[in-house]
Design a protein around this motif. Sequence first.
Motif, short mmCIF file in Angstrom:
data_model
loop_
_atom_site.label_atom_id
_atom_site.label_comp_id
_atom_site.label_asym_id
_atom_site.label_seq_id
_atom_site.Cartn_x
_atom_site.Cartn_y
_atom_site.Cartn_z
N ASN A 42 131.58 37.88 120.03
CA ASN A 42 130.25 38.11 120.58
C ASN A 42 130.11 37.45 121.95
OD1 ASN A 42 128.61 39.91 119.15
ND2 ASN A 42 128.36 38.44 117.48
N SER A 46 129.30 39.72 125.22
CA SER A 46 128.17 39.32 126.07
C SER A 46 128.62 39.18 127.52
CB SER A 46 127.59 38.00 125.56
OG SER A 46 127.06 38.17 124.27
N ALA A 100 126.66 41.56 119.52
CA ALA A 100 125.55 41.10 120.37
C ALA A 100 125.05 42.27 121.21
CB ALA A 100 125.99 39.96 121.26
N ILE A 106 122.67 38.49 124.43
CA ILE A 106 123.71 38.44 125.46
C ILE A 106 123.62 37.14 126.25
CG2 ILE A 106 124.45 39.52 127.61
CD1 ILE A 106 123.67 42.21 126.24
N HIS A 109 125.04 34.05 124.42
CA HIS A 109 126.47 33.93 124.15
C HIS A 109 127.37 34.12 125.36
CE1 HIS A 109 126.04 33.52 119.85
NE2 HIS A 109 125.10 34.43 119.91
N ALA A 110 126.84 34.57 126.47
CA ALA A 110 127.69 34.91 127.62
C ALA A 110 128.23 33.66 128.34
CB ALA A 110 126.92 35.77 128.61
#
Length: 189
Positions: A42, A46, A100, A106, A109-110
Amino acid sequence: MTSTPHLRRPDPSHVRQEWGTVAENSLRLERDVAEQLVTALNSEISGLYILFNQVRKHYWLAEGAEWGPISDFLEDAADRLTEMTDDIAIRITALGGVPACGPMGIRQHAPIFIEEAHHYDVRSSLERDLDGYATLAVQWREHIELADQLGDVATSELLRRHLKTLEADAHVLDRYLADDTLVLRDATG
């Protein structure tokens, strides 16, 4: 005058699986292993969403003497990012997770930040794209190692295959940013 239709909120009774949960999977990976991999993937997805939107924006706004080849590269790069995103989302689903999506998931978790909405010069735009690719590549190497440690060869191979694409595109961006160019610059350039 016609009114704009509004989307209705989904009925919570129709939710099959809440985001952030990992269900049993048909791959027969233990749930704790799948949870670790879904979290890692995820983060990948993201980062890909953000990088895709940034690369696509730079494609729309590219200009200048080298516009043609840069624009062509960015268009193709965005397509490759979309393919990677789809492949990883499908793997997350196979692992029993929910990919995600949406701005909140996003951003949460990015590994990279969303670029401001401004129109930047081409060199600055490509530098940020290169930084995004490099950041994702570093993280993917860590997650390949994690998948290897957890015994998930398929996830490891998927990330390895796409890591080659990330690195190849980063190399092209690096070459576009080289000091040697045929285009004349003014003294401030």
